[in-house]
Design a protein around this motif. Structure first.
Motif, PDB file in Angstrom:
ATOM      1  N   VAL A   1       0.852  -1.194   0.000  1.00 59.60           N
ATOM      2  CA  VAL A   1       0.000   0.000   0.000  1.00 59.60           C
ATOM      3  C   VAL A   1       0.888   1.245   0.000  1.00 59.60           C
ATOM      4  O   VAL A   1       1.770   1.369   0.840  1.00 59.60           O
ATOM      5  N   PRO A   2       0.675   2.155  -0.964  1.00 56.81           N
ATOM      6  CA  PRO A   2       1.570   3.323  -1.015  1.00 56.81           C
ATOM      7  C   PRO A   2       1.414   4.224   0.206  1.00 56.81           C
ATOM      8  O   PRO A   2       0.333   4.322   0.782  1.00 56.81           O
ATOM      9  N   HIS A   3       2.504   4.860   0.571  1.00 55.55           N
ATOM     10  CA  HIS A   3       2.549   5.795   1.699  1.00 55.55           C
ATOM     11  C   HIS A   3       2.146   5.170   3.015  1.00 55.55           C
ATOM     12  O   HIS A   3       1.671   5.864   3.919  1.00 55.55           O
ATOM     13  N   GLY A   4       2.344   3.877   3.149  1.00 58.09           N
ATOM     14  CA  GLY A   4       2.164   3.194   4.428  1.00 58.09           C
ATOM     15  C   GLY A   4       0.900   3.584   5.147  1.00 58.09           C
ATOM     16  O   GLY A   4      -0.214   3.322   4.682  1.00 58.09           O
ATOM     17  N   ALA A   5       1.086   4.249   6.275  1.00 58.76           N
ATOM     18  CA  ALA A   5      -0.042   4.551   7.146  1.00 58.76           C
ATOM     19  C   ALA A   5      -1.104   5.373   6.415  1.00 58.76           C
ATOM     20  O   ALA A   5      -2.304   5.115   6.561  1.00 58.76           O
ATOM     21  N   ALA A   6      -0.672   6.344   5.622  1.00 56.06           N
ATOM     22  CA  ALA A   6      -1.641   7.202   4.931  1.00 56.06           C
ATOM     23  C   ALA A   6      -2.485   6.378   3.962  1.00 56.06           C
ATOM     24  O   ALA A   6      -3.712   6.484   3.932  1.00 56.06           O
ATOM     25  N   GLY A   7      -1.813   5.516   3.192  1.00 56.02           N
ATOM     26  CA  GLY A   7      -2.539   4.669   2.252  1.00 56.02           C
ATOM     27  C   GLY A   7      -3.495   3.740   2.968  1.00 56.02           C
ATOM     28  O   GLY A   7      -4.639   3.525   2.531  1.00 56.02           O
TER      29      GLY A   7
ATOM     30  N   ALA B   1      -2.785   1.119  10.090  1.00 53.65           N
ATOM     31  CA  ALA B   1      -2.294   2.490   9.865  1.00 53.65           C
ATOM     32  C   ALA B   1      -1.745   3.059  11.170  1.00 53.65           C
ATOM     33  O   ALA B   1      -0.651   3.650  11.193  1.00 53.65           O
ATOM     34  N   LEU B   2      -2.474   2.834  12.258  1.00 50.00           N
ATOM     35  CA  LEU B   2      -2.023   3.355  13.554  1.00 50.00           C
ATOM     36  C   LEU B   2      -0.757   2.672  14.026  1.00 50.00           C
ATOM     37  O   LEU B   2       0.104   3.301  14.649  1.00 50.00           O
ATOM     38  N   GLU B   3      -0.645   1.386  13.713  1.00 51.36           N
ATOM     39  CA  GLU B   3       0.576   0.668  14.106  1.00 51.36           C
ATOM     40  C   GLU B   3       1.791   1.281  13.427  1.00 51.36           C
ATOM     41  O   GLU B   3       2.863   1.376  14.014  1.00 51.36           O
ATOM     42  N   LYS B   4       1.599   1.687  12.168  1.00 51.20           N
ATOM     43  CA  LYS B   4       2.731   2.221  11.423  1.00 51.20           C
ATOM     44  C   LYS B   4       3.020   3.661  11.792  1.00 51.20           C
ATOM     45  O   LYS B   4       4.153   4.122  11.687  1.00 51.20           O
ATOM     46  N   ASP B   5       1.995   4.407  12.164  1.00 50.59           N
ATOM     47  CA  ASP B   5       2.191   5.819  12.461  1.00 50.59           C
ATOM     48  C   ASP B   5       1.222   6.224  13.563  1.00 50.59           C
ATOM     49  O   ASP B   5       0.027   6.394  13.331  1.00 50.59           O
TER      50      ASP B   5
ATOM     51  N   ASP C   1       7.412   5.267  22.572  1.00 53.13           N
ATOM     52  CA  ASP C   1       8.286   4.700  21.538  1.00 53.13           C
ATOM     53  C   ASP C   1       7.493   4.111  20.375  1.00 53.13           C
ATOM     54  O   ASP C   1       8.013   3.287  19.623  1.00 53.13           O
ATOM     55  N   ALA C   2       6.258   4.550  20.242  1.00 57.35           N
ATOM     56  CA  ALA C   2       5.470   4.053  19.105  1.00 57.35           C
ATOM     57  C   ALA C   2       6.079   4.576  17.810  1.00 57.35           C
ATOM     58  O   ALA C   2       6.611   5.684  17.779  1.00 57.35           O
TER      59      ALA C   2
END
Lengths: 592, 592
Positions: free
Chosen positions: A109-115, A139-143, A169-170
């Motif tokens: 998925v492009p742009h990770g959390a945003a995507g 998405a929350l896990e990534k950002d 440290d998330a």
């Protein structure tokens, strides 16, 4: 050509950016020029142009992201999903498998959390709540700074843990930036570790899982007031006007302030938001009050406080909170729909008029402003004009569920039940957890004596807002009508508990007790009601009848006389009751 | 907090950006957080929030720029001007002094060219054309890529020189960026000086003033196809999804492609644009045809070509150009208002219907789409429905002058002249150089036989579009009505020259010649008209009358008979003329 695009789009000169990007794309078309062009069109609000530009092209990840955004805005949601997840198998998978697939794979998925967030909102719009939850969680896990995903999870009733999500440290977007670019970041590493979670009102303890390993890099943004050396250089070199913006801020500010303290605040806001979504309004309010004053006195926090009080039907406190929201941010229009409804309940037409005028003046294209105007007209019994206002709110924001519900209420006031039902149904379709619409439908069915349907709708509404006194009260009345007196009593007592100041629940309680021939208990309930509403003729009348049943004829006479004094107009019923005081009750017909 | 803002706003996640910026601003308010917050609100389209946030604060230059943008969108133009130019003396100065002041001082206007452009558009909106021109010129001097300023200068009829403005060594925004950041720029300096002004159709020579000193840095962007080493690295490292955007493009692309070739193209487009604004349509078309094919076949170039043909009233060519615009960019809605008017003139209702449907489907919030719909209905004589469409166009874009003019034309068709006059006046107020509105007003006055007023309005319209055949023709007719036959003849001859295919001008010419008793010349003109429009009864009838004056009674008889054959219905006038062929003409009454 991203430089060209960013330069002018960053200065809000979208027409210039689009013109230059069009020329650049004509000169040497590439995926970059295509993406820049599509971004320009999206910024200009011309999603259809972005869509036409990107559709059918071979796209890089960023292009796919932009295409998905354009499709999402144009309600082409399956195309949007396909752009973000080109792999058909991943789209077809169930929420759990899909989540595992995305976690294991090298992030297709492009742009990770945003995507992932965009994917989630596509699924949410398509009523695929489980998929939406899975994507939002990823998405929350990534950002951890992707607050909108957290908010959506709360909205969908998902199980969230703010302490874990917003731990210090998330992983979050800005952290990676500094890791990528250490030479610039190192400039600040010698700065002293300043007072990070400061402020006297931070009662929330720093979670034990938060290690300080990232602190040196993740400098608290609280520690960078306006006069630190991190300030942009443009204040010092205002001479070269053309170099004082553009890319300068990026170079200077990427490493500057890392949101350690921001995460601390998000933990508190996150639990307040989650508790509100789970109808734990008191816990939510407690969390909000534990905020530092500087965060408590913001529009967003006061809005949430107002929502919590609104859910409890404590309209005075709700108005108090939302008026302080208006003091903090007079320009904030979100929340005004609730404020106007609370003022409607309190019948404060002066404040409501003032509010509606101010809101419409500020932004005539906001649904909240038109909801306030509609509520204002509704209070003045101008139901047709109110309906027009709510339709305008719907016109400016077709996905704003509350406007449909309010419009439904007005149709009910006009006794146009079919139109009201259609409105409530529309609101439900937009927001499956919008309990007001379920309540509205239930109330219509109750009025139409379709008690089985009414019961179903009130139960659904209660499952979304278990603490609502009004909903318990209505459900109790429905059970009573269905002759399920014990269930009725249980819900009416819950209603009375939830809102001790509302006499309606206890009055209905008394009604149920009378039909169960528990007259002594009924009398006790009615006495309590009469303490709260001593000028209500119907209460005294009912008390008179109960006294008669209990054989206290003198008391009955006194109550009937009170009722007669309070309501001299509608006195035939009361007079006939007085006349027949000595006779035994014949039928149940005259009971009300 | 610019990092936070840029991160999410760049990915179009405006709600998240605004939420985080609000928290950051609450945590530690500074001018940066304030600016980031205001930018979020502006991106969300909530200019009133940006305004309320920034107003009354002590602002740095960027904050002043944002405040000015917010004010400009809210029509608070004097506040916008004060934000950009805090110095009261500079605001009070005349255009020339103001321009000198800004040139001499250390640029008090934030963001240099961008700020000056905004100042210019504020003045233009306030009908202070000279100030606007001064600011736009300054903006272009500072940044040759500020095309919107050039376009505005052409619109205002200012004297511009595309060869100088877009010369290769003109200062522009991106050039400064690379100068500031030489270490990254130097990476590409060893690249060979590739074929810079390429393409077989570039007939425009490179101006002699363009030195090659800046070439090594100003690499042609034509020479960086998609597969050069300058490509963003994200295509190669798609694994770390969260680091693949954000600030990466800025680092990689600032020095990549410098718009040398872009300036070459702008020179050609600039002269085409200027020549069109100065009504030198042929020169404009010539410049457009000198574009390389890849730039000629773009929506913008074809739109300009269509406009040039439209100004010449060559509707076939206009439709041809604008249809090829639609082929290049089917999603482009700008220009469709002209296309629909051209199709209206050509009475092509099938194409017009198709166009209107497609445009409204693509974007129902664009004024062009509603203008097309209105023209479509107008052609079907549904004038009331057409008026509703034009009003909708005005509702979605209150500053779109052409919609007012078209609406005025419809009111004329409905003989609602007062409303039409109001519409034309509104169009003039929005765009002082919108000649169609001046023409419309003139035509109303001509119809009302207020010839002095008509003359004034046609003259004003002609001063804006001196090449228009229709305007010359109407002015000639007005002079004729005012008995100024020589002036009339001059303008009608100009009209005939400008558009040899339009018989109307020559027919009116003949009319004037008849009233000047120059019958032989009149006959010649009429013969030419009859060649073009052999089936027009009135032409033959007039020829008959002229022949009679010249004593050629046989010819007169023949012409009258032709006229009778062509128009058998309305034959009383012709028959009586035949009957009185032998008698001498009595009065001028029957002349038409």
């Amino acid at each position: 050509m991203a430089a060209l695009y960013d330069r002018y789009a960053g200065l809000f000169l979208h027409t210039n950016a689009a013109f230059l990007c069009e020329r650049a794309h004509a000169e040497a078309p590439s995926s970059q020029t295509l993406e820049a062009l599509a971004s320009c069109y999206l910024r200009q609000g011309a999603a259809h142009r972005a869509y036409a530009t990107l559709r059918g092209q071979t796209l890089e990840p960023h292009g796919r992201y932009l295409l998905a955004l354009a499709c999402h805005r144009l309600d082409k949601d399956s195309e949007a999903e396909a752009a973000l997840l080109p792999d058909r198998a991943a789209r077809a998978a169930g929420p759990r498998e899909s989540s595992q697939l995305l976690r294991s794979k090298a992030s297709p998925v492009p742009h990770g959390a945003a995507g992932l967030y965009v994917l989630g909102s596509i699924c949410e719009k398509g009523h695929r709540a489980n998929h939406a939850i899975a994507y939002y969680e990823l998405a929350l896990e990534k950002d951890a700074l992707m607050w909108v995903a957290y908010d959506a999870l709360c909205r969908l009733g998902a199980d969230v843990d703010p302490q874990h999500t917003f731990r210090r440290d998330a992983p979050h977007a800005l952290k990676n930036e500094t890791v990528v670019d250490p030479p610039t970041a190192s400039k600040d590493e010698n700065a002293p570790p300043q007072r990070t979670p400061r402020g006297p009102r931070v009662l929330e303890p720093t979670p034990p899982s938060a290690p300080s390993t990232h602190r040196p890099k993740a400098l608290s943004f609280a520690s960078t007031p306006a006069s630190t050396p991190l300030e942009r250089p443009r204040a010092k070199v205002p001479r070269t006007a053309s170099s004082d913006r553009g890319f300068a801020p990026y170079r200077n500010e990427v490493p500057s302030s890392l949101p350690g303290a921001l995460l601390d605040v998000l933990r508190i806001l996150g639990s307040a938001r989650r508790d509100l979504a789970a109808s734990r309004t008191d816990a939510s309010l407690k969390a909000l009050h534990s905020l530092p004053a500087r965060h408590f006195d913001t529009g967003w926090a006061q809005h949430l406080r107002g929502r919590a009080h609104f859910e409890k039907a404590d309209y005075d406190a709700c108005v108090n909170a939302l008026q302080s929201m208006r003091r903090c941010e007079p320009h904030r229009l979100e929340g005004l729909e609730l404020l106007s409804t609370a003022l409607w309940h309190l019948k404060d037409d002066v404040q409501l008029c003032y509010l509606a005028r101010d809101a419409v003046r500020r932004d005539p294209r906001s649904p909240e402003a038109w909801c306030a105007a509609g509520n204002c007209l509704s209070l003045q019994k101008e139901h047709d004009a109110a309906i027009r206002c709510f339709h305008r709110a719907i016109a400016v924001a077709p996905r704003f569920a509350y406007a449909y519900t309010l419009c439904g209420h007005e149709y009910v006031a006009n006794e146009a039940f079919e139109k009201a039902v259609a409105m409530y149904r529309h609101a439900m379709r937009l927001d499956g957890r919008h309990y007001n619409a379920w309540y509205g439908l239930g109330a219509i069915y109750y009025r139409q004596e379709k008690y089985a349907l009414a019961e179903y709708h009130f139960q659904r509404a209660l499952s979304m807002n278990p603490g609502s006194s009004v909903l318990h009260c209505y459900l109790g009345m429905t059970y009573h009508a269905n002759k399920r007196c014990h269930d009725a009593l249980r819900h009416l007592r819950l209603a009375a508990q939830a809102e001790p100041n509302n006499p309606q629940a206890r009055f209905q309680c008394a009604n149920v007790l009378i039909s169960m021939d528990r007259h002594a208990e009924a009398l006790k309930e009615l006495e309590a009601v009469a303490d709260h509403a001593p000028k209500e003729a119907s209460v005294h009348f009912l008390m008179g009848k109960v006294c008669k049943k209990l054989g206290k004829l003198d008391d009955a006479m006194m109550r009937f006389t009170f009722a007669l004094d309070l309501e001299p107009k509608d006195n035939n019923l009361i007079k006939s009751a007085i006349d027949r005081l000595e006779e035994p009750d014949v039928s149940e017909d005259e009971k009300f």
